[in-house]
Every structure is written in structure tokens, then in C-alpha cells.
Scaffold this motif. Sequence first.
Motif, PDB file in Angstrom:
ATOM      1  N   LEU A  58      24.833  22.092 -37.357  1.00  0.00           N
ATOM      2  CA  LEU A  58      25.897  21.685 -36.667  1.00  0.00           C
ATOM      3  C   LEU A  58      27.044  22.733 -37.491  1.00  0.00           C
ATOM      4  O   LEU A  58      28.042  23.040 -36.844  1.00  0.00           O
ATOM      5  CB  LEU A  58      26.429  20.255 -36.856  1.00  0.00           C
ATOM      6  N   LEU A  59      26.699  23.265 -38.555  1.00  0.00           N
ATOM      7  CA  LEU A  59      27.729  24.077 -39.123  1.00  0.00           C
ATOM      8  C   LEU A  59      27.546  25.532 -38.438  1.00  0.00           C
ATOM      9  O   LEU A  59      28.554  26.038 -38.347  1.00  0.00           O
ATOM     10  CB  LEU A  59      27.239  24.387 -40.690  1.00  0.00           C
ATOM     11  N   GLU A  60      26.095  25.832 -37.840  1.00  0.00           N
ATOM     12  CA  GLU A  60      26.282  26.899 -36.916  1.00  0.00           C
ATOM     13  C   GLU A  60      27.208  26.740 -35.794  1.00  0.00           C
ATOM     14  O   GLU A  60      27.644  27.837 -35.428  1.00  0.00           O
ATOM     15  CB  GLU A  60      24.697  27.432 -36.970  1.00  0.00           C
ATOM     16  N   LEU A  61      26.940  25.794 -35.277  1.00  0.00           N
ATOM     17  CA  LEU A  61      27.733  25.363 -34.039  1.00  0.00           C
ATOM     18  C   LEU A  61      29.215  25.625 -34.244  1.00  0.00           C
ATOM     19  O   LEU A  61      29.919  26.234 -33.361  1.00  0.00           O
ATOM     20  CB  LEU A  61      27.305  23.984 -33.441  1.00  0.00           C
ATOM     21  N   THR A  62      29.598  25.160 -35.346  1.00  0.00           N
ATOM     22  CA  THR A  62      31.154  25.057 -35.699  1.00  0.00           C
ATOM     23  C   THR A  62      31.455  26.421 -35.761  1.00  0.00           C
ATOM     24  O   THR A  62      32.532  26.933 -35.306  1.00  0.00           O
ATOM     25  CB  THR A  62      31.261  24.032 -36.973  1.00  0.00           C
ATOM     26  N   ALA A  63      30.782  27.536 -36.655  1.00  0.00           N
ATOM     27  CA  ALA A  63      30.980  28.663 -36.834  1.00  0.00           C
ATOM     28  C   ALA A  63      30.957  29.309 -35.450  1.00  0.00           C
ATOM     29  O   ALA A  63      31.948  30.255 -35.282  1.00  0.00           O
ATOM     30  CB  ALA A  63      30.000  29.351 -37.783  1.00  0.00           C
ATOM     31  N   MET A  64      30.166  29.359 -34.645  1.00  0.00           N
ATOM     32  CA  MET A  64      29.937  29.809 -33.177  1.00  0.00           C
ATOM     33  C   MET A  64      31.271  29.445 -32.387  1.00  0.00           C
ATOM     34  O   MET A  64      31.796  30.442 -31.769  1.00  0.00           O
ATOM     35  CB  MET A  64      28.781  29.357 -32.532  1.00  0.00           C
ATOM     36  N   GLU A  65      31.755  28.264 -32.504  1.00  0.00           N
ATOM     37  CA  GLU A  65      32.610  27.610 -31.746  1.00  0.00           C
ATOM     38  C   GLU A  65      33.898  28.283 -32.089  1.00  0.00           C
ATOM     39  O   GLU A  65      34.925  28.729 -31.364  1.00  0.00           O
ATOM     40  CB  GLU A  65      32.715  25.993 -31.498  1.00  0.00           C
ATOM     41  N   THR A  66      34.062  28.507 -33.403  1.00  0.00           N
ATOM     42  CA  THR A  66      35.290  28.948 -33.956  1.00  0.00           C
ATOM     43  C   THR A  66      35.579  30.329 -33.687  1.00  0.00           C
ATOM     44  O   THR A  66      36.688  30.941 -33.285  1.00  0.00           O
ATOM     45  CB  THR A  66      35.194  28.922 -35.717  1.00  0.00           C
ATOM     46  N   ALA A  67      34.488  31.068 -33.853  1.00  0.00           N
ATOM     47  CA  ALA A  67      34.580  32.799 -33.454  1.00  0.00           C
ATOM     48  C   ALA A  67      34.753  32.904 -31.915  1.00  0.00           C
ATOM     49  O   ALA A  67      35.344  33.799 -31.596  1.00  0.00           O
ATOM     50  CB  ALA A  67      33.282  33.182 -33.925  1.00  0.00           C
ATOM     51  N   GLY A  68      34.350  31.905 -31.126  1.00  0.00           N
ATOM     52  CA  GLY A  68      34.093  32.115 -29.689  1.00  0.00           C
ATOM     53  C   GLY A  68      33.231  33.216 -29.205  1.00  0.00           C
ATOM     54  O   GLY A  68      33.485  33.551 -28.006  1.00  0.00           O
ATOM     55  N   TYR A  69      32.192  33.734 -30.032  1.00  0.00           N
ATOM     56  CA  TYR A  69      31.265  34.558 -29.433  1.00  0.00           C
ATOM     57  C   TYR A  69      29.852  34.009 -29.762  1.00  0.00           C
ATOM     58  O   TYR A  69      29.631  33.223 -30.693  1.00  0.00           O
ATOM     59  CB  TYR A  69      31.334  35.714 -30.217  1.00  0.00           C
ATOM     60  N   LYS A  70      28.847  34.630 -29.308  1.00  0.00           N
ATOM     61  CA  LYS A  70      27.615  34.647 -29.609  1.00  0.00           C
ATOM     62  C   LYS A  70      26.898  35.852 -29.424  1.00  0.00           C
ATOM     63  O   LYS A  70      27.372  36.706 -29.043  1.00  0.00           O
ATOM     64  CB  LYS A  70      26.816  33.539 -28.359  1.00  0.00           C
ATOM     65  N   ALA A  71      25.312  35.863 -30.135  1.00  0.00           N
ATOM     66  CA  ALA A  71      24.882  37.086 -29.932  1.00  0.00           C
ATOM     67  C   ALA A  71      23.386  36.756 -29.885  1.00  0.00           C
ATOM     68  O   ALA A  71      22.941  35.854 -30.426  1.00  0.00           O
ATOM     69  CB  ALA A  71      24.874  37.779 -31.427  1.00  0.00           C
ATOM     70  N   ASP A  72      22.599  37.671 -29.201  1.00  0.00           N
ATOM     71  CA  ASP A  72      21.099  37.641 -28.853  1.00  0.00           C
ATOM     72  C   ASP A  72      20.627  38.106 -29.999  1.00  0.00           C
ATOM     73  O   ASP A  72      21.038  39.059 -30.655  1.00  0.00           O
ATOM     74  CB  ASP A  72      20.639  38.031 -27.715  1.00  0.00           C
ATOM     75  N   GLY A 112      16.471  32.175 -35.618  1.00  0.00           N
ATOM     76  CA  GLY A 112      17.155  33.182 -35.084  1.00  0.00           C
ATOM     77  C   GLY A 112      18.600  33.543 -35.831  1.00  0.00           C
ATOM     78  O   GLY A 112      18.662  33.426 -37.305  1.00  0.00           O
ATOM     79  N   LEU A 113      19.396  34.261 -35.268  1.00  0.00           N
ATOM     80  CA  LEU A 113      20.631  34.745 -36.090  1.00  0.00           C
ATOM     81  C   LEU A 113      21.623  33.700 -36.599  1.00  0.00           C
ATOM     82  O   LEU A 113      21.502  32.575 -35.973  1.00  0.00           O
ATOM     83  CB  LEU A 113      21.440  35.562 -35.204  1.00  0.00           C
ATOM     84  N   ARG A 114      22.051  33.770 -37.563  1.00  0.00           N
ATOM     85  CA  ARG A 114      23.017  32.748 -37.902  1.00  0.00           C
ATOM     86  C   ARG A 114      24.393  33.658 -38.069  1.00  0.00           C
ATOM     87  O   ARG A 114      24.378  34.671 -37.942  1.00  0.00           O
ATOM     88  CB  ARG A 114      22.499  32.356 -39.452  1.00  0.00           C
ATOM     89  N   SER A 115      25.326  32.622 -38.213  1.00  0.00           N
ATOM     90  CA  SER A 115      26.753  33.216 -38.075  1.00  0.00           C
ATOM     91  C   SER A 115      27.020  34.181 -39.098  1.00  0.00           C
ATOM     92  O   SER A 115      27.680  35.260 -38.803  1.00  0.00           O
ATOM     93  CB  SER A 115      27.815  31.904 -38.399  1.00  0.00           C
ATOM     94  N   GLY A 116      26.456  34.185 -40.270  1.00  0.00           N
ATOM     95  CA  GLY A 116      26.532  35.309 -41.295  1.00  0.00           C
ATOM     96  C   GLY A 116      26.299  36.545 -40.970  1.00  0.00           C
ATOM     97  O   GLY A 116      26.678  37.501 -41.393  1.00  0.00           O
ATOM     98  N   HIS A 117      25.209  36.549 -39.778  1.00  0.00           N
ATOM     99  CA  HIS A 117      24.605  37.879 -39.402  1.00  0.00           C
ATOM    100  C   HIS A 117      25.493  38.493 -38.429  1.00  0.00           C
ATOM    101  O   HIS A 117      25.548  39.752 -38.322  1.00  0.00           O
ATOM    102  CB  HIS A 117      23.332  37.834 -38.484  1.00  0.00           C
ATOM    103  N   LEU A 118      26.518  37.811 -38.011  1.00  0.00           N
ATOM    104  CA  LEU A 118      27.515  38.439 -36.901  1.00  0.00           C
ATOM    105  C   LEU A 118      28.418  39.096 -37.530  1.00  0.00           C
ATOM    106  O   LEU A 118      29.059  40.121 -36.939  1.00  0.00           O
ATOM    107  CB  LEU A 118      28.241  37.169 -36.010  1.00  0.00           C
ATOM    108  N   ALA A 119      28.785  39.141 -38.699  1.00  0.00           N
ATOM    109  CA  ALA A 119      29.645  40.127 -39.615  1.00  0.00           C
ATOM    110  C   ALA A 119      29.273  41.369 -39.514  1.00  0.00           C
ATOM    111  O   ALA A 119      30.149  42.449 -39.434  1.00  0.00           O
ATOM    112  CB  ALA A 119      29.986  39.575 -41.073  1.00  0.00           C
ATOM    113  N   ASP A 120      27.937  41.881 -39.391  1.00  0.00           N
ATOM    114  CA  ASP A 120      27.669  43.289 -39.385  1.00  0.00           C
ATOM    115  C   ASP A 120      27.510  43.684 -37.832  1.00  0.00           C
ATOM    116  O   ASP A 120      27.094  44.500 -37.645  1.00  0.00           O
ATOM    117  CB  ASP A 120      26.188  43.384 -40.065  1.00  0.00           C
ATOM    118  N   MET A 121      27.479  42.609 -36.927  1.00  0.00           N
ATOM    119  CA  MET A 121      27.335  43.291 -35.384  1.00  0.00           C
ATOM    120  C   MET A 121      28.592  43.997 -34.936  1.00  0.00           C
ATOM    121  O   MET A 121      29.620  43.779 -35.468  1.00  0.00           O
ATOM    122  CB  MET A 121      27.301  41.995 -34.498  1.00  0.00           C
ATOM    123  N   GLU A 122      28.296  44.966 -34.228  1.00  0.00           N
ATOM    124  CA  GLU A 122      29.603  45.482 -33.286  1.00  0.00           C
ATOM    125  C   GLU A 122      30.253  44.365 -32.487  1.00  0.00           C
ATOM    126  O   GLU A 122      29.491  43.850 -31.629  1.00  0.00           O
ATOM    127  CB  GLU A 122      28.962  46.914 -32.936  1.00  0.00           C
TER     128      GLU A 122
END
Length: 104
Positions: A64-78, A24-34
Motif C-alpha cells: 500500500l505504501l508503494e501504491l500511495t507513492a505511485m498515486e502521488t507521483a501520477g506515474y508508473k514504469a515497467d 518488480g520496481l519500487r517507487s525508489g527506483h523511479l528517481a533514476d528513471m528518465e
Amino acid sequence: YKYGSDRLGPEGRAHPLPGLRWLGLRSGHLADMEQQDLQPLSERDRALMRGLWERLAETEPDWLLELTAMETAGYKADIEAVYRAGAGGYGALRDLVVRAVLSR
């Protein structure tokens, strides 16, 4: 799935999938998301993350690095968010999956 399921008791732990990989998606993919394509983490999400931390601390450091990035950002994406026009539509999803499969 990778390590079986504790919720199913001995039956769930008897059928792990040790070769399972993150596709699935990783934290780096979220930078391109609206912003509209991102979802704020719920309390349930945060509780699930705490459980994953405890369960994966010694076995999956990259996860765990991905979990940390997700928690820091406070967002998720499908992964479906990649379909949306701002993320490149079907071609972007196809490219994401192909790269993930080829990189193992």
C-alpha cells in the motif's frame, strides 16, 4: 495471484500463491528513471489501484505504501524501463533482480 483470483470464482480462489513476493520496481527506483521512461497513470490504473487498496488494506501494508507513492507521483514504469541507457541497461536489471531475490 498471491490470494487467488475473484474473477475466476471458486476455482481462482482455490489456487493462491501465498509465498509470492514483490520482485518488480519500487517507487525508489523511479528517481533514476528518465521522464520518457515513465508512463502517466490511466483511469484504468487508478481503478485497479482502488481495488487493490480494498483488497490489501489489512494484509500488505508495504504494498500500500508503494501504491500511495505511485498515486502521488501520477506515474508508473515497467521493469523493462531499467534496460534503457539512462537506467543502466542489462547490468542494472540483473543487479535489481539479484538484490530483490537475496533480500527475500
